[in-house]
Motif scaffolding. Structure first.
Motif, PDB file in Angstrom:
ATOM      1  N   VAL A  16       7.672  28.446 110.845  1.00 58.48           N
ATOM      2  CA  VAL A  16       8.626  29.509 111.194  1.00 58.48           C
ATOM      3  C   VAL A  16       8.444  30.635 110.172  1.00 58.48           C
ATOM      4  CG1 VAL A  16      10.333  27.981 112.260  1.00 58.48           C
ATOM      5  CG2 VAL A  16      10.452  28.446 109.791  1.00 58.48           C
ATOM      6  N   PRO A  32       7.860  34.149 119.817  1.00 55.38           N
ATOM      7  CA  PRO A  32       8.659  33.428 118.826  1.00 55.38           C
ATOM      8  C   PRO A  32       8.267  31.948 118.802  1.00 55.38           C
ATOM      9  CG  PRO A  32       9.954  33.854 120.796  1.00 55.38           C
ATOM     10  CD  PRO A  32       8.658  34.591 120.978  1.00 55.38           C
ATOM     11  N   ALA A  33       8.393  31.321 117.625  1.00 58.21           N
ATOM     12  CA  ALA A  33       8.177  29.873 117.539  1.00 58.21           C
ATOM     13  C   ALA A  33       9.466  29.187 117.976  1.00 58.21           C
ATOM     14  CB  ALA A  33       7.839  29.485 116.104  1.00 58.21           C
ATOM     15  N   HIS A  34       9.384  28.349 118.992  1.00 58.46           N
ATOM     16  CA  HIS A  34      10.549  27.550 119.406  1.00 58.46           C
ATOM     17  C   HIS A  34      10.187  26.087 119.200  1.00 58.46           C
ATOM     18  CE1 HIS A  34      11.902  31.090 122.109  1.00 58.46           C
ATOM     19  NE2 HIS A  34      12.728  31.004 121.076  1.00 58.46           N
ATOM     20  N   LEU A  35      10.546  25.570 118.025  1.00 60.67           N
ATOM     21  CA  LEU A  35      10.184  24.188 117.704  1.00 60.67           C
ATOM     22  C   LEU A  35      11.156  23.241 118.391  1.00 60.67           C
ATOM     23  CD1 LEU A  35       9.497  24.604 113.873  1.00 60.67           C
ATOM     24  CD2 LEU A  35       7.941  24.982 115.785  1.00 60.67           C
ATOM     25  N   LEU A  87      22.813  22.949 121.063  1.00 65.81           N
ATOM     26  CA  LEU A  87      21.378  22.704 121.255  1.00 65.81           C
ATOM     27  C   LEU A  87      20.805  23.559 122.375  1.00 65.81           C
ATOM     28  CD1 LEU A  87      18.851  20.886 120.723  1.00 65.81           C
ATOM     29  CD2 LEU A  87      19.654  19.560 122.674  1.00 65.81           C
ATOM     30  N   GLN A  94       8.843  23.426 106.975  1.00 66.97           N
ATOM     31  CA  GLN A  94       8.763  24.361 108.104  1.00 66.97           C
ATOM     32  C   GLN A  94       8.589  25.787 107.605  1.00 66.97           C
ATOM     33  OE1 GLN A  94      11.562  23.762 111.473  1.00 66.97           O
ATOM     34  NE2 GLN A  94      12.149  21.868 110.449  1.00 66.97           N
ATOM     35  N   ASP A 149      12.171  32.989 115.566  1.00 66.21           N
ATOM     36  CA  ASP A 149      11.677  31.642 115.284  1.00 66.21           C
ATOM     37  C   ASP A 149      12.874  30.694 115.218  1.00 66.21           C
ATOM     38  OD1 ASP A 149       9.149  32.594 115.249  1.00 66.21           O
ATOM     39  OD2 ASP A 149       8.943  32.644 113.069  1.00 66.21           O
ATOM     40  N   SER A 150      12.753  29.579 115.919  1.00 65.17           N
ATOM     41  CA  SER A 150      13.904  28.693 116.092  1.00 65.17           C
ATOM     42  C   SER A 150      13.478  27.252 115.888  1.00 65.17           C
ATOM     43  CB  SER A 150      14.478  28.836 117.503  1.00 65.17           C
ATOM     44  OG  SER A 150      14.740  30.195 117.797  1.00 65.17           O
ATOM     45  N   THR A 151      14.411  26.446 115.429  1.00 64.68           N
ATOM     46  CA  THR A 151      14.071  25.048 115.203  1.00 64.68           C
ATOM     47  C   THR A 151      15.255  24.148 115.533  1.00 64.68           C
ATOM     48  OG1 THR A 151      13.022  23.525 113.641  1.00 64.68           O
ATOM     49  CG2 THR A 151      14.686  24.995 112.730  1.00 64.68           C
ATOM     50  N   GLN A 152      14.922  22.877 115.783  1.00 60.61           N
ATOM     51  CA  GLN A 152      15.943  21.884 116.137  1.00 60.61           C
ATOM     52  C   GLN A 152      15.985  20.790 115.095  1.00 60.61           C
ATOM     53  OE1 GLN A 152      15.022  20.208 119.951  1.00 60.61           O
ATOM     54  NE2 GLN A 152      15.130  22.151 121.024  1.00 60.61           N
ATOM     55  N   TRP A 164      18.415  26.498 121.875  1.00 58.95           N
ATOM     56  CA  TRP A 164      17.212  26.325 121.040  1.00 58.95           C
ATOM     57  C   TRP A 164      16.113  27.345 121.324  1.00 58.95           C
ATOM     58  CZ3 TRP A 164      12.187  24.825 122.491  1.00 58.95           C
ATOM     59  CH2 TRP A 164      12.033  24.483 123.841  1.00 58.95           C
ATOM     60  N   ASN A 165      16.059  27.810 122.584  1.00 55.01           N
ATOM     61  CA  ASN A 165      15.074  28.870 122.874  1.00 55.01           C
ATOM     62  C   ASN A 165      15.781  30.107 123.429  1.00 55.01           C
ATOM     63  OD1 ASN A 165      15.823  27.909 125.345  1.00 55.01           O
ATOM     64  ND2 ASN A 165      13.743  27.631 126.135  1.00 55.01           N
ATOM     65  N   PHE A 166      17.007  30.296 122.978  1.00 55.17           N
ATOM     66  CA  PHE A 166      17.839  31.397 123.469  1.00 55.17           C
ATOM     67  C   PHE A 166      17.350  32.737 122.946  1.00 55.17           C
ATOM     68  CE2 PHE A 166      21.609  33.940 124.102  1.00 55.17           C
ATOM     69  CZ  PHE A 166      22.283  33.352 125.161  1.00 55.17           C
ATOM     70  N   PHE A 167      16.835  32.710 121.700  1.00 54.64           N
ATOM     71  CA  PHE A 167      16.475  33.957 121.013  1.00 54.64           C
ATOM     72  C   PHE A 167      14.971  34.139 120.908  1.00 54.64           C
ATOM     73  CE2 PHE A 167      20.705  33.070 119.248  1.00 54.64           C
ATOM     74  CZ  PHE A 167      21.324  34.281 119.505  1.00 54.64           C
ATOM     75  N   ASN A 190      12.586  19.384 119.453  1.00 55.67           N
ATOM     76  CA  ASN A 190      12.716  18.016 118.935  1.00 55.67           C
ATOM     77  C   ASN A 190      13.571  17.129 119.830  1.00 55.67           C
ATOM     78  OD1 ASN A 190      12.369  15.956 116.979  1.00 55.67           O
ATOM     79  ND2 ASN A 190      14.409  16.379 116.183  1.00 55.67           N
TER      80      ASN A 190
END
Lengths: 251, 195, 362
Positions: C204, C216-219, A57, C75, A66-69, A60-63, C221
């Protein structure tokens, strides 16, 4: 702040550095290989990075992609749904051994059987690290964890999961399956790059397990850490390509 | 309430009660009536007692199931047990005479109990049209749908079979007529049932 | 691409078949599903219809996966949905919770069956609590409860629009009876009726080069700090409360002078409607109030109905052992009207049941 930053992949997200992993953790090495592979394939803009719960986890903003959790174990179906909905995207799921082989095992197994066109990278550090070092499916026989304080007893807890070997058996042709180790960076990067290429070419399911280190929970010094990885883990979990549409596997 | 007619059809799985109910509901719908058809469905894909609930009315129909039917038809011994609960003081209860029933097997409440030889009559035609004979009985007892609409719905439902085997068409229509005739006989010239 | 429906067509269909047609008409792109009775025929019809209109389907390994694949698909900017019931609804609370937290515009059709546990495969209204407030959140969801086949068609289309317009997970709650029964209705193309179709928007895979045209989109949660989460939940609630007045729906009849108000939702409302009419014919001043949205709950509207009628009693009629009644109690807390129940978990309620109960209460 120092004006000079160390060299980092273009696809890394600079504002989130330095990263949040413990000193000596292997995650940063895996993510560096992934970042360089994304750069070399020039897919930063169409990649979606999905991370599991657990230490994975923390990426999650490492790259700068576009990233999602999601929830523990559910990265695989989220990435599968995304890829099915928009096949133009390069969907990369990033998870630990618990998320992939335990709580999310039904997703891993069935996506592999369906040959879903996603790339999954699973970090095997032989324990549940974020929750404090409990038994994982990959904990070695005799290895002590918080929930196996006297060591993993294979009579009671069974043997460690050999994920790539299982995935290789259940996937059809077109799948790419490999096990890498953070002790061999160049090889690991090659495997990850092929796992991305395999998705880009639409061949099939792509899976790389990366053997990694966890000195915090192993309670090891640098020498012991590296010894455990190279002597114990790499002898139990064979490193190399197990299945590849790109020709003969590299050992 | 708007000429509401409530029918429960119960038989063994495979006797075709659901298909018959569907044709009846379709016929009512095609006549511009309000119709609700709901199959009972349990765990089994096949076997067990199968019950179909049909309601037809000129007005919007309320609850999809009902406690007591105007007509309840039971086509097997087990179906009789299963349908006791749907028979009330105003219900015309119909059972097939091909199986033995003792008085205590019959529902405790009913306005009238009618035994009909549907199985026997169907044998004279073809056992394949048993459910259509029964459907005819329901049409004859209730006039919930017109004869013409029933024939049309039958044609619509089984037309693809009639194409392949044209003699089936005649057979099914005769089965329908036989059922209606039996109902009239049972009512002995009396009034048809309107709720 | 040819439209699935042109003009208005009369139809005589099962509720499950209607869901598939409505999803097509609402321009849904993809369904993810896992078999469970009584919703199976939604998948059966969808898989037959979808390829003709270039829509997709995936049968997943379980309901958890069906829910999460829907979360992934929305998404990516595609209209995605699923359908489930009973124990499947329990498993889907995990992805539904994520959709709530991340405000993902998912659509799920719930065809309630009997509970607890595997219960029956037939019918009930026992998934009210689960669908409105399931999961470890605060119930920031939109839940429609339909009572006729026409409404199934109308509200499935509306659910996609609501989900994508307001970005809250949206549910259409039916039940096994509605799923399996056939009833006449009209199906239509919504745009021909002037109903705008809300566009889908990706979260995304956005256009433009990262670092050049956009960030970048960092979603997110999961949060490191309690205070961060606190802010997130308060913001969720603020957004929810803001849209609630536009979303809330109810139906009220003959409440002006009602001594007793019969309260119901879903298929039971059909019986309530008939019962109230019969009661009026017999000179009993009964009123009818129905929740079309169970979330957001038409609380003020119900309070107003109680006030203007001066009703002494409310009768909550439901095929569950008080799930709607609990919602009512919490939502109209402070009213002095007596709240009574006709509570029949897992079985149908007909007009006579309600009629008799009202007579008994007055």
């Amino acid at each position: 702040m120092s004006a000079v930053q160390p060299a980092m992949p273009k696809s890394w997200y600079a504002p989130s550095k330095p990263h949040k992993f413990c000193p000596g953790c292997g995650h940063g090495i895996v993510l560096k290989a992934l970042g360089e592979a994304i750069d070399e394939l020039n897919i930063q803009n169409q990649t979606v990075f999905g991370c599991d719960i657990g230490c994975s986890l923390l990426s999650w903003n490492f790259f700068a992609v576009d990233s999602t959790q999601t929830h523990h174990g559910r990265t695989t179906p989220v990435m599968v749904g995304m890829k099915r909905a928009n096949p133009e995207l390069i969907c990369v799921g990033y998870m630990g051994d618990g998320g992939g082989y335990s709580i999310g095992s039904q997703h891993l197994v069935n996506s592999a059987i369906r040959n879903e066109k996603v790339t999954l990278i699973l970090v095997n550090n032989t324990n549940y690290a974020m929750t404090g070092g409990q038994l994982a499916p990959t904990t070695l026989p005799g290895q002590k964890t918080e929930t196996t304080p006297y060591g993993r007893d294979v009579e009671k807890q069974g043997y460690p999961t050999r994920g790539p070997e299982m995935i290789a058996t259940i996937t059809p042709d077109g799948a790419y399956v490999a096990r890498a180790t953070v002790s061999k960076f160049r090889q690991m990067k090659t495997f990850i790059k092929r796992a991305l290429q395999n998705q880009m070419e639409g061949n099939g399911f792509s899976f790389v397990e990366c053997l990694s280190t966890c000195p915090t929970n192993w309670r090891t010094n640098p020498q012991q850490t590296w010894d455990f990885l190279e002597d114990q883990m790499e002898s139990y979990f064979a490193v190399g390509e197990i299945k590849s549409p790109f020709g003969k596997g590299e050992k | 309430m708007g000429n509401l007619v409530r029918v429960a059809l119960a038989g063994e799985g495979g006797q075709g009660v659901q298909a018959a109910a569907e044709i009846l509901a379709e016929a009512a719908y095609n006549e511009g009536k309000q119709a609700i058809y709901i199959p009972n469905f349990g765990l089994e894909q096949r076997g067990g007692v199968s019950v179909a609930f049909i309601q037809v009315s000129d007005r919007r129909i309320g609850a999809p199931k009902f406690h007591k039917g105007d007509v309840v038809v039971a086509l097997s011994h087990r179906a009789v047990e299963r349908t006791h609960q749907y028979s009330g003081p105003d219900t015309v209860y119909v059972y097939d005479t091909s199986f033995q029933l003792s008085p205590e097997d019959l529902p405790p409440e009913a306005a009238r109990v009618i035994g009909i030889p549907a199985v026997e009559k169907a044998k004279e035609l073809s056992t394949r049209v048993f459910n259509i004979v029964v459907m005819g009985v329901v049409v004859g007892l209730t006039e919930m749908v017109s004869y013409e609409a029933t024939r049309k719905a039958l044609e619509h439902k089984l037309g693809y079979k009639f194409e392949k085997t044209p003699e089936l068409r005649e057979l099914n229509f005769r089965a329908l007529d036989t059922g209606i005739e039996m109902a009239r006989e049972a009512l002995k010239g009396g009034e048809v049932i309107h709720a | 691409m040819e439209k699935p429906i042109t003009g208005t067509m009369k139809a005589f269909m099962t509720g499950n078949e209607i869901v598939a047609w409505a999803a097509l008409a609402a321009q849904a792109d993809i369904m993810f599903g896992y078999p469970i009775t009584p919703q199976n025929e939604i998948m059966h019809y969808w898989t037959r219809l979808a390829p003709k209109y270039k829509r997709e389907f995936l049968q997943t390994e379980d309901e958890i996966s069906a829910g999460f694949t829907v979360c992934g698909a929305v998404q990516a900017g595609r209209k995605a949905f699923t359908a489930t019931a009973g124990p499947g609804n329990v498993l889907m609370q995990e992805p539904f919770g994520m959709a709530e937290a991340m405000r993902l515009p998912i659509v799920a059709v719930i065809q309630q069956r009997g509970g607890p546990s595997s219960g029956t495969v037939v019918y009930s209204q026992q998934e009210v609590t689960l669908t409105t407030y399931g999961g470890n959140g605060e119930g920031h969801r939109i839940v429609y409860s339909t009572s006729t086949h026409q409404e199934i068609f109308d509200y499935v289309i509306k659910a996609f629009n609501t989900a994508w317009k307001y970005r809250f997970p949206t549910f259409v709650m039916g039940d096994g009876y509605q799923a399996k029964m056939r009833e006449p209705l009209e199906i239509y193309d919504p745009e021909e009726r002037g109903l705008a179709i809300e566009p889908a928007r990706p979260l995304v895979g956005l256009p433009g080069s990262i670092g050049v045209d956009r960030e970048p989109a960092h979603l997110c949660n999961i949060y490191s700090l309690e205070e961060e989460l606190y802010e997130v939940v308060l913001e969720l609630d603020r957004a929810y409360q803001e849209i609630a007045p536009q979303v809330v729906e109810y139906e009220e009849k003959m409440c002006d002078d009602a001594e007793i108000i019969v309260l119901s939702h879903g298929v039971v409302s059909r019986a309530a409607d008939d019962a109230v009419k019969t009661l009026r014919e017999k000179g009993i001043n009964a009123g009818y109030f129905r929740h079309i949205t169970l979330r957001p709950f038409p609380a003020q509207q119900l309070r107003d109905a109680i006030k203007k009628s001066g009703a002494r009693k409310i009768l909550v009629a439901e095929s569950s052992y008080g799930q709607l009644m609990r919602l009512v109690r919490q939502e109209i807390y402070g009213e002095t009207v007596e709240i009574c129940g006709l509570l029949k978990p897992g079985v149908g309620i007909v007009d006579h049941d309600i009629f008799d109960k009202v007579k008994e209460l007055l």
